[in-house]
Design a protein around this motif. Structure first.
Motif, PDB file in Angstrom:
ATOM      1  N   ALA A 453      30.129  30.263  35.337  1.00 46.25           N
ATOM      2  CA  ALA A 453      31.591  30.142  35.517  1.00 46.25           C
ATOM      3  C   ALA A 453      32.124  30.541  34.249  1.00 46.25           C
ATOM      4  O   ALA A 453      33.328  31.159  34.151  1.00 46.25           O
ATOM      5  CB  ALA A 453      31.855  28.670  35.901  1.00 46.25           C
ATOM      6  N   GLU A 454      31.654  30.145  33.019  1.00 48.34           N
ATOM      7  CA  GLU A 454      32.284  30.385  31.836  1.00 48.34           C
ATOM      8  C   GLU A 454      32.373  31.852  31.545  1.00 48.34           C
ATOM      9  O   GLU A 454      33.176  32.484  30.932  1.00 48.34           O
ATOM     10  CB  GLU A 454      31.345  29.711  30.656  1.00 48.34           C
ATOM     11  CG  GLU A 454      32.103  29.925  29.106  1.00 48.34           C
ATOM     12  CD  GLU A 454      33.212  29.031  29.071  1.00 48.34           C
ATOM     13  OE1 GLU A 454      33.920  29.086  27.906  1.00 48.34           O
ATOM     14  OE2 GLU A 454      33.694  28.277  29.925  1.00 48.34           O
ATOM     15  N   ALA A 455      31.219  32.699  31.876  1.00 44.80           N
ATOM     16  CA  ALA A 455      31.284  34.278  31.946  1.00 44.80           C
ATOM     17  C   ALA A 455      32.082  34.904  32.481  1.00 44.80           C
ATOM     18  O   ALA A 455      32.996  35.697  32.201  1.00 44.80           O
ATOM     19  CB  ALA A 455      29.690  34.637  32.131  1.00 44.80           C
ATOM     20  N   LYS A 456      32.191  34.381  33.763  1.00 47.07           N
ATOM     21  CA  LYS A 456      33.531  34.801  34.880  1.00 47.07           C
ATOM     22  C   LYS A 456      34.783  34.430  34.213  1.00 47.07           C
ATOM     23  O   LYS A 456      35.532  35.376  34.150  1.00 47.07           O
ATOM     24  CB  LYS A 456      33.161  34.308  36.141  1.00 47.07           C
ATOM     25  CG  LYS A 456      34.137  34.867  37.041  1.00 47.07           C
ATOM     26  CD  LYS A 456      33.976  34.099  38.399  1.00 47.07           C
ATOM     27  CE  LYS A 456      34.829  34.684  39.536  1.00 47.07           C
ATOM     28  NZ  LYS A 456      34.744  34.033  40.921  1.00 47.07           N
ATOM     29  N   ARG A 457      35.056  33.446  33.579  1.00 44.82           N
ATOM     30  CA  ARG A 457      36.353  33.037  33.135  1.00 44.82           C
ATOM     31  C   ARG A 457      36.632  33.867  31.926  1.00 44.82           C
ATOM     32  O   ARG A 457      37.884  34.491  31.877  1.00 44.82           O
ATOM     33  CB  ARG A 457      36.354  31.757  32.711  1.00 44.82           C
ATOM     34  CG  ARG A 457      37.760  30.963  32.299  1.00 44.82           C
ATOM     35  CD  ARG A 457      37.765  29.844  31.830  1.00 44.82           C
ATOM     36  NE  ARG A 457      36.717  29.534  30.418  1.00 44.82           N
ATOM     37  CZ  ARG A 457      36.897  29.780  29.297  1.00 44.82           C
ATOM     38  NH1 ARG A 457      38.511  30.362  29.107  1.00 44.82           N
ATOM     39  NH2 ARG A 457      36.264  29.826  28.333  1.00 44.82           N
ATOM     40  N   LEU A 458      35.766  34.259  30.766  1.00 43.21           N
ATOM     41  CA  LEU A 458      36.007  34.924  29.922  1.00 43.21           C
ATOM     42  C   LEU A 458      36.339  36.608  30.190  1.00 43.21           C
ATOM     43  O   LEU A 458      37.007  37.291  29.560  1.00 43.21           O
ATOM     44  CB  LEU A 458      34.795  34.862  28.888  1.00 43.21           C
ATOM     45  CG  LEU A 458      34.643  33.534  28.171  1.00 43.21           C
ATOM     46  CD1 LEU A 458      33.410  33.581  27.285  1.00 43.21           C
ATOM     47  CD2 LEU A 458      35.909  33.124  27.268  1.00 43.21           C
ATOM     48  N   GLY A 459      35.690  36.996  31.248  1.00 45.12           N
ATOM     49  CA  GLY A 459      35.872  38.201  31.624  1.00 45.12           C
ATOM     50  C   GLY A 459      36.999  38.389  32.321  1.00 45.12           C
ATOM     51  O   GLY A 459      37.730  39.490  31.975  1.00 45.12           O
ATOM     52  N   GLN A 460      37.503  37.721  32.895  1.00 47.92           N
ATOM     53  CA  GLN A 460      38.774  37.835  33.726  1.00 47.92           C
ATOM     54  C   GLN A 460      39.897  37.489  32.657  1.00 47.92           C
ATOM     55  O   GLN A 460      40.884  38.447  32.674  1.00 47.92           O
ATOM     56  CB  GLN A 460      38.935  36.551  34.708  1.00 47.92           C
ATOM     57  CG  GLN A 460      37.994  36.660  35.906  1.00 47.92           C
ATOM     58  CD  GLN A 460      38.338  35.338  36.764  1.00 47.92           C
ATOM     59  OE1 GLN A 460      38.902  34.414  36.342  1.00 47.92           O
ATOM     60  NE2 GLN A 460      37.768  35.494  38.074  1.00 47.92           N
ATOM     61  N   GLU A 461      39.562  37.045  31.418  1.00 49.52           N
ATOM     62  CA  GLU A 461      40.715  36.793  30.397  1.00 49.52           C
ATOM     63  C   GLU A 461      40.627  38.259  29.803  1.00 49.52           C
ATOM     64  O   GLU A 461      41.712  38.526  29.339  1.00 49.52           O
ATOM     65  CB  GLU A 461      40.403  35.580  29.237  1.00 49.52           C
ATOM     66  CG  GLU A 461      40.462  34.395  29.980  1.00 49.52           C
ATOM     67  CD  GLU A 461      42.006  33.861  30.199  1.00 49.52           C
ATOM     68  OE1 GLU A 461      43.004  34.479  29.533  1.00 49.52           O
ATOM     69  OE2 GLU A 461      42.132  33.080  30.873  1.00 49.52           O
TER      70      GLU A 461
END
Length: 528
Positions: A453-461
């Motif tokens: 979830a953290e990797a996905k959130r940073l990618g979206q940002e």
């Protein structure tokens, strides 16, 4: 006893004389007096005889010690025979005793004294000096304390007052790393019930050991211990001076008053001192590695483990050598449960500490475990690494540590309890971390899910930031270009152009604009 016997005899004779004067004296009266005073009837009749009424010659008064006698008793360290020899030498005019001259202050004090016998001096010192005074000069402070009488505090209500002590155990144990050593123990005893509320064992004296014992004493866990309450006051001595400020700050948060006792006065916290003596007699002395046992004529410990360096090293690899510190902690925990629940206590009327605690109806002040864990834990700083937080040869992980590699955090922990640590960042609680090798499947799944979830959130940002940058990018098109044409916006639809169109436009315009050359417009071409 002689003065008391004379007074009793005088009172008995006076009463019997009154009965004889009234003519009512009988043998029964004499028999009663004889039984009460512990003498024979014949003795009582002798008291009533005319010869007994004659005045008795007063004994010669006893010798009274002079100031010089007392000073000599201190100078010769309680040796009355040496005092008599020196006194006799001065009175005789010699001034030398045992081959050495008598000190001048003693010779001056005895200059005009009369001679006395050794027995007279011994009797005078026995009558005029208390046992504590004699022991103070013969064996020192320990002897004076042994002969002293102390006040005893009334027992407090349960959970209201603690006594704490910190000492090194006379026992060799094996630490996780290194050679055998003697650990340190902190104990917390309830003043009213003598219950062992909390304890902690560590290789070195640290504030973490003290906090662990205090936390155990405060924490109420019905499935493990019926004890646990926040006290009103705590007594500690100078042995805990290294942790006094930290302990006082933690106790002050809970409005608990801490009494720092004077140094070298163990009687002021006699209950915990007596418990430590019981621990040594009933448990420590029975374990392999006990260093306080009997010794031979040369002072060496009988065993089973001698206290020499070579013997300690040799015993570390033997089956009968010192036990590991983890095993000793388990043994002590079992003994503490037995002491609290099964051993009757003489000062409690034959009850166990648990029975005394249960019988006391005094209300208790409890504190939730989740609040207590942030107060009574040792703390240390650590840096988050790729494998988590390294502490005591273990790596601790938590989902909240994702993306925080290199940050310095503060961890709080309980000594000899590696099940979890509390992690703090900038003074705020961040998470509870657990050893990497002991994570449950649920904790492992939660860690991986949080990482994804953290990797996905940073990618979206990142994508969102890149998209905003492209939409707001204004290439250098010259001062005369209209503002609406200087933006990479589709003029027909009013919407942003496609990514391929934007990239093509940037490439076409950047070749000259980056060199400061402005492309010719249609009007410029016609004029030229």
């Amino acid at each position: 006893m002689a003065k008391i016997a004379d007074e009793v005899r005088r009172a008995a004779v006076s009463r019997l004389g009154e009965l004889r004067a009234d003519g009512v004296l009988t043998a029964g009266h004499v028999r009663t007096v004889a039984q009460s005073t512990g003498v024979s009837e014949r003795t009582v009749w002798r008291w009533l005889s005319p010869q007994a009424a004659r005045p008795v010659r007063q004994p010669r008064p006893h010798y009274i010690l002079s100031e010089s006698d007392r000073e000599a008793f201190a100078f010769y360290r309680g040796n009355i025979a040496a005092v008599h020899r020196a006194r006799h030498a001065v009175v005789a005019g010699d001034g030398t005793t045992a081959g050495a001259p008598v000190p001048g202050f003693l010779a001056e004090g005895w200059a005009r004294s009369r001679p006395v016998t050794l027995r007279t001096l011994q009797r005078a010192f026995a009558e005029e000096l208390t046992p504590a005074e004699r022991a103070a000069w013969q064996s020192g402070e320990s002897g004076r304390r042994a002969a002293s009488v102390y006040l005893q505090r009334p027992d407090a209500l349960r959970g209201r007052c603690w006594e704490m002590d910190h000492k090194q155990i006379p026992l060799l144990v094996l630490p996780p790393k290194g050679k055998a050593t003697s650990p340190w123990m902190t104990t917390v005893v309830d003043d009213g019930t003598r219950a062992l509320l909390g304890w902690a064992v560590a290789l070195t004296p640290t504030s973490g050991t003290v906090f662990t014992a205090m936390r155990m004493a405060m924490l109420h866990e019905p499935d493990r211990s019926p004890f646990g309450a926040v006290p009103e006051r705590v007594r500690i001595d100078r042995g805990l001076e290294f942790a006094a400020d930290a302990v006082e700050a933690a106790l002050g948060t809970l409005a608990v008053v801490m009494h720092r006792l004077l140094a070298f006065q163990p009687h002021r916290k006699g209950k915990v001192e007596r418990l430590n003596l019981t621990i040594g007699q009933m448990l420590i002395s029975q374990l392999v590695g006990f260093t306080g046992g009997p010794r031979d004529a040369s002072g060496k410990l009988y065993g089973p483990v001698k206290d020499s360096v070579a013997a300690k090293r040799a015993a570390e690899g033997q089956a009968g050598g010192p036990m590991r510190i983890e095993r000793f902690v388990d043994r002590f925990a079992a003994w503490a449960r037995w002491y609290n629940t099964e051993r009757p206590h003489r000062m409690l009327g034959g009850r166990t500490p648990l029975q005394a605690w249960t019988d006391d109806p005094a209300p208790l002040r409890r504190i939730p475990a989740d609040e207590l864990r942030h107060l009574m834990l040792a703390d240390v700083e650590r840096t988050i690494r790729k494998d988590g937080i390294s502490f005591n040869s273990l790596s601790y992980l938590a989902p909240e540590l994702q993306g925080r590699g290199g940050q310095v955090v503060q961890i709080r922990y309980m000594p000899h309890d590696d099940r979890q640590i509390e992690v703090y960042l900038a003074g705020k609680h961040l998470c509870t971390a657990y050893p990497a090798g002991q994570l449950t499947p649920e904790q492992t799944d939660a860690f991986r899910a949080h990482a994804a979830a953290e990797a996905k959130r940073l990618g979206q940002e990142r994508r969102r930031a890149s998209h905003r940058a492209r939409r707001t990018l204004a290439p250098m098109t010259g001062d005369g270009a209209p503002a609406q044409e200087s933006r990479l916006v589709d003029q027909k639809t009013g919407r942003g152009a496609s990514r391929q169109a934007l990239d093509a436009a940037l490439r076409a315009r950047s070749s000259t604009s980056l060199l400061g050359i402005t492309p010719l417009t249609t009007t410029d071409k016609k004029e030229s």
